[in-house]
Design a protein around this motif. Structure first.
Motif, short mmCIF file in Angstrom:
data_model
loop_
_atom_site.label_atom_id
_atom_site.label_comp_id
_atom_site.label_asym_id
_atom_site.label_seq_id
_atom_site.Cartn_x
_atom_site.Cartn_y
_atom_site.Cartn_z
N LEU A 1 -32.78 53.43 -47.92
CA LEU A 1 -32.09 54.21 -48.94
C LEU A 1 -32.22 53.55 -50.30
O LEU A 1 -32.20 52.33 -50.42
N SER A 2 -32.34 54.39 -51.32
CA SER A 2 -32.26 53.92 -52.71
C SER A 2 -30.79 53.71 -53.06
O SER A 2 -29.89 54.12 -52.31
N PRO A 3 -30.50 53.12 -54.22
CA PRO A 3 -29.09 52.97 -54.62
C PRO A 3 -28.34 54.31 -54.68
O PRO A 3 -27.15 54.36 -54.38
N ALA A 4 -29.05 55.39 -55.03
CA ALA A 4 -28.42 56.71 -55.11
C ALA A 4 -28.40 57.43 -53.76
O ALA A 4 -28.01 58.59 -53.69
N SER A 5 -28.81 56.73 -52.70
CA SER A 5 -28.83 57.26 -51.33
C SER A 5 -29.90 58.30 -51.08
O SER A 5 -29.75 59.18 -50.23
N ASP A 6 -31.02 58.21 -51.80
CA ASP A 6 -32.20 58.98 -51.44
C ASP A 6 -32.84 58.34 -50.22
O ASP A 6 -32.98 57.11 -50.16
N VAL A 7 -33.23 59.17 -49.25
CA VAL A 7 -33.91 58.66 -48.06
C VAL A 7 -35.38 58.46 -48.42
O VAL A 7 -36.14 59.42 -48.57
N LEU A 8 -35.81 57.20 -48.57
CA LEU A 8 -37.18 56.88 -48.97
C LEU A 8 -38.12 56.84 -47.79
O LEU A 8 -39.32 57.09 -47.93
N ALA A 9 -37.61 56.51 -46.62
CA ALA A 9 -38.37 56.49 -45.37
C ALA A 9 -37.36 56.45 -44.24
O ALA A 9 -36.23 56.00 -44.42
N CYS A 10 -37.78 56.93 -43.07
CA CYS A 10 -36.85 56.93 -41.94
C CYS A 10 -37.63 56.98 -40.63
O CYS A 10 -38.82 57.30 -40.60
N PHE B 1 -33.92 58.90 -36.62
CA PHE B 1 -33.00 59.31 -37.69
C PHE B 1 -33.19 60.78 -38.01
O PHE B 1 -32.22 61.55 -38.11
N ARG B 2 -34.43 61.20 -38.18
CA ARG B 2 -34.71 62.59 -38.55
C ARG B 2 -34.18 63.56 -37.50
O ARG B 2 -33.74 64.67 -37.83
N ALA B 3 -34.20 63.14 -36.23
CA ALA B 3 -33.79 64.04 -35.16
C ALA B 3 -32.31 64.35 -35.17
O ALA B 3 -31.89 65.42 -34.70
N GLU C 1 -33.22 68.39 -47.18
CA GLU C 1 -32.51 67.54 -48.13
C GLU C 1 -32.93 66.08 -47.94
O GLU C 1 -33.14 65.63 -46.83
N GLN C 2 -33.05 65.35 -49.04
CA GLN C 2 -33.48 63.95 -48.97
C GLN C 2 -32.44 62.98 -49.51
O GLN C 2 -32.75 61.81 -49.70
N ASN C 3 -31.22 63.47 -49.74
CA ASN C 3 -30.19 62.58 -50.28
C ASN C 3 -28.92 62.71 -49.44
O ASN C 3 -28.40 63.83 -49.24
#
Length: 240
Positions: free
Chosen positions: A116-125, A129-131, A138-140
């Protein structure tokens, strides 16, 4: 943005709002003074917004106008898009993750984990997790927590909403521009549901604990990635 699209939208919604004494009106809708009183702003300022001479209202003003006009969720999103379309700044590119971080994430399969970025964007998973995350396109995590689908996905939504708002507030207070921009967005699109939690956030969000996602009861741990960007890896383990 088309010339004065924000002003036209505000005026159209004002004129479409039923006044308290509609049987004695020659013109439809609320007068400017009535809307200004409802929103807690001056008539002069509302006039500038409708005429397009002021195109940079604060999130608090827009939230007050949205409440005063009883805007629907879709109308709130449209209002935010009108503001966003008038901004010329380019959002920063997401940080590139080091190969070692991606390998660590892959090694965590089949567990649910994300960067996660500081703003809680999912940068990779992970696929795990995706399941179960429920995010869809949505990515945040914060934006999803205040979306229409969050209540059904999070049985303990109040806890999740408080923690996500606190996380965003902490990032914004440390100067993260993406977090500040998202807080501005949600102040309009989610209104007081978000702003009351964001404004009341007085503690850092938990770095460990439990969350329920649908039928899954999860224990999570947070690991911070060394280097620039203050990225974090959150790992979720099923609790049986």
């Amino acid at each position: 943005m088309a010339d004065n699209a924000l002003g036209r939208f505000l005026r159209a919604r004002r004129e479409a709002t039923t006044p308290p004494d509609q049987h004695r009106r020659r013109t439809p809708g609320l007068r400017r003074g009535e809307l200004a009183d409802r929103a807690g702003i001056s008539v002069e300022y509302l006039t500038r917004l409708e005429r397009g001479t002021d195109r940079s209202p604060s999130g608090q003003v827009l939230t007050s106008l949205a409440e005063a006009l009883d805007l629907t969720a879709n109308e709130r999103v449209h209002l935010y898009r009108l503001i966003k379309a008038d901004q010329t700044c380019t959002p920063p590119a997401p940080p590139r993750l080091r190969p070692a971080v991606l390998k660590m994430l892959a090694a965590l399969e089949p567990h649910a984990a994300c960067v996660l970025s500081p703003a809680s964007d999912v940068l990779a998973c992970t696929q795990g997790f995706r399941a179960i995350c429920g995010l869809g396109d949505e990515q945040n995590l914060v934006r999803f927590a205040f979306s229409s689908g969050a209540l059904a996905h999070y049985p303990d939504w109040e806890q999740i909403a408080n923690d996500r708002a606190a996380s965003l507030r902490a990032a914004a207070d440390l100067g993260d521009h993406t977090a500040s921009a998202l807080a501005f967005e949600l102040s309009i699109t989610a209104g007081p549901t978000f702003t009351t939690r964001y404004d009341a956030a007085s503690a850092l969000p938990p770095t460990t604990g439990t969350e329920r996602w649908g039928p899954h009861l999860l224990v999570f741990e947070t690991l911070y990635v060394p280097g620039e960007g203050e990225l974090r890896v959150v790992i979720y383990f099923s609790q049986h």
